[in-house]
Structures are given as C-alpha cells and as structure tokens.
Design an enzyme around this catalytic site. Sequence first.
Site, PDB file in Angstrom:
ATOM      1  N   GLU A 112       0.824  -1.203   0.000  1.00 37.80           N
ATOM      2  CA  GLU A 112       0.000   0.000   0.000  1.00 37.80           C
ATOM      3  C   GLU A 112       0.864   1.261   0.000  1.00 37.80           C
ATOM      4  O   GLU A 112       0.541   2.248  -0.674  1.00 37.80           O
ATOM      5  CB  GLU A 112      -0.938  -0.017   1.210  1.00 37.80           C
ATOM      6  CG  GLU A 112      -1.983  -1.130   1.128  1.00 37.80           C
ATOM      7  CD  GLU A 112      -2.846  -1.240   2.369  1.00 37.80           C
ATOM      8  OE1 GLU A 112      -4.003  -1.657   2.250  1.00 37.80           O
ATOM      9  OE2 GLU A 112      -2.357  -0.907   3.470  1.00 37.80           O
ATOM     10  N   GLU A 132      -3.103 -10.094   4.112  1.00 37.41           N
ATOM     11  CA  GLU A 132      -3.992  -9.774   5.234  1.00 37.41           C
ATOM     12  C   GLU A 132      -5.107 -10.803   5.408  1.00 37.41           C
ATOM     13  O   GLU A 132      -5.565 -11.042   6.542  1.00 37.41           O
ATOM     14  CB  GLU A 132      -4.610  -8.384   5.035  1.00 37.41           C
ATOM     15  CG  GLU A 132      -3.697  -7.224   5.358  1.00 37.41           C
ATOM     16  CD  GLU A 132      -2.817  -6.804   4.199  1.00 37.41           C
ATOM     17  OE1 GLU A 132      -2.249  -5.712   4.249  1.00 37.41           O
ATOM     18  OE2 GLU A 132      -2.680  -7.595   3.227  1.00 37.41           O
TER      19      GLU A 132
END
Length: 261
Positions: A112, A132
């Site tokens: 990210e 994740e």
Amino acid sequence: MSQEAIRTQTRGPVLEVTLDRPRANAIDLATSRVMGEVFTRFRDDPALRVAIVTGAGEKFFCPGWDLKAAAGGDAVDGDYGVGGFGGLQELRGLNKPVVMAINGICCGGGLELALSGDILLAAEHASFALPEIRSGTVADAASIKLPKRIPYHIAMEMLLTGRWLDAEEAARWGLINRVLPADRLMAEARRLADELAAGPPLVFAAIKEVVREAENMKFQDALNRITGSQFETVERLYRSDDQLEGARAFAEKRDPVWTGR
C-alpha cells in the site's frame, strides 16, 4: 539525518528516504508518525523536487504493519500521524514526484505504501502480496487502489487469496514500471530522480493534482474544472515565469531553465 527507523539523505533537489527497522522494515505507529513528518517536510520545502523511497538491506522493502508491535499494544486504529499509514497515503497536497525503489519483499501495508508512489522500480528478487486475508483482516487501502491499477481479476485474486507475484509478473500486470538487477536498482532510481528534478516542477504539480482529483470524476467534469480555473496548481502554472520560459526556450531552440516560479 536519522530519526528512529527512518534515514534520509539529500542530494541537491532529491530526497532519499530509507526505511531501516531490522529485521524486516515493518512499520509501527511511531515509525509511521516519523514518516509523515519526513514527507510533510518534503512536500513543503521548495528546494526539494523529487523523493526516492526504499528499504534497507536486500531482503525486505517493507512487509507493512508491525504485528509484533501490535501484539505489544500498538492499536491498528491508533495514531499513524499526518499522512496516514507510512506517511504518504493520506498526505494532502503532495504535488511532487515520488519514486519507489522496491528492493525486496513488498507486502501488506508495504505494498500500500508502494502504491502511493508515482513510479515503481523493483529489483529482480522483489515479490508482492496482500496476505492480510490470512490474518483475518482487510487490506483497506489496497482494496481501494489495486483494482484501479491492475486488471480487476488479478487484483481480486491477490486480495482474496493472498497469493504472491514475483517482480516479472508484477511488471506484466502493470503493478510496477520495470524490473532491474538488484545492484542497479538505486542507480536507476537516482538517474530517474535526477531527470525528474531537472524538469518543470510547476508542470509536475499540475499533473499530480489533476490526476489525483480527476480519478473518480467523469472526463467532462474534470475538464470543466480545468477550464473553469478550479485547479490551483494549473492556474499557478498558467501565470508563471516557467510557462513563458518553456515557450521562449522552444522558440530559441535551447533547453529551458526551470525556476518553479
């Protein structure tokens, strides 16, 4: 300069930012806040025109959130500081180019962070993932950004399964610009940063603002904002000495001299 886990070096108008938190360059709350301060200074310093972001060592660029710090009390919804996680994702008004030199594993919040850059270079051994899903959480920023950057089905496969992409596949899908031998990564990042630093800063600022603001707008609505003088950076460019310098240099068949004014 060194602030906790962040090392910075200035080469003329280029700021190099190195994330250095052994053993994996993971980001905790304190590091994120420092990164926000570093990138805010970069944004606000007219002498700095381009930033390079990389990780220390040869194995990790950044794996994202420091789970050991979380286990020790860092709250996932804690104070990341100005700019949000990693200091870049939510930093308002950053209208200067950022080059990511991805030197190894780039996953989770590290991916990210990388997606917050403008140009992404990667070493041949770099790899990319959003794991994740395996820890029962959501890659929130990536869920917003990634399907807009690469084919939807590839983005969804990464988000839903956590599978890894090597550097060549990441380049094939357009996640990164190009792949380089590890020993050439920083040299190419610096060459590119120097090229950008020699370019027209007011034009770069206008490009970044228009691209950012127009991302979720219809074409005509975005164009109407430009013609309606509603982009500050575009109006500053149109009224600048650099705008005139560009025209003069073209007419005089010489290289322009950009001042940022």
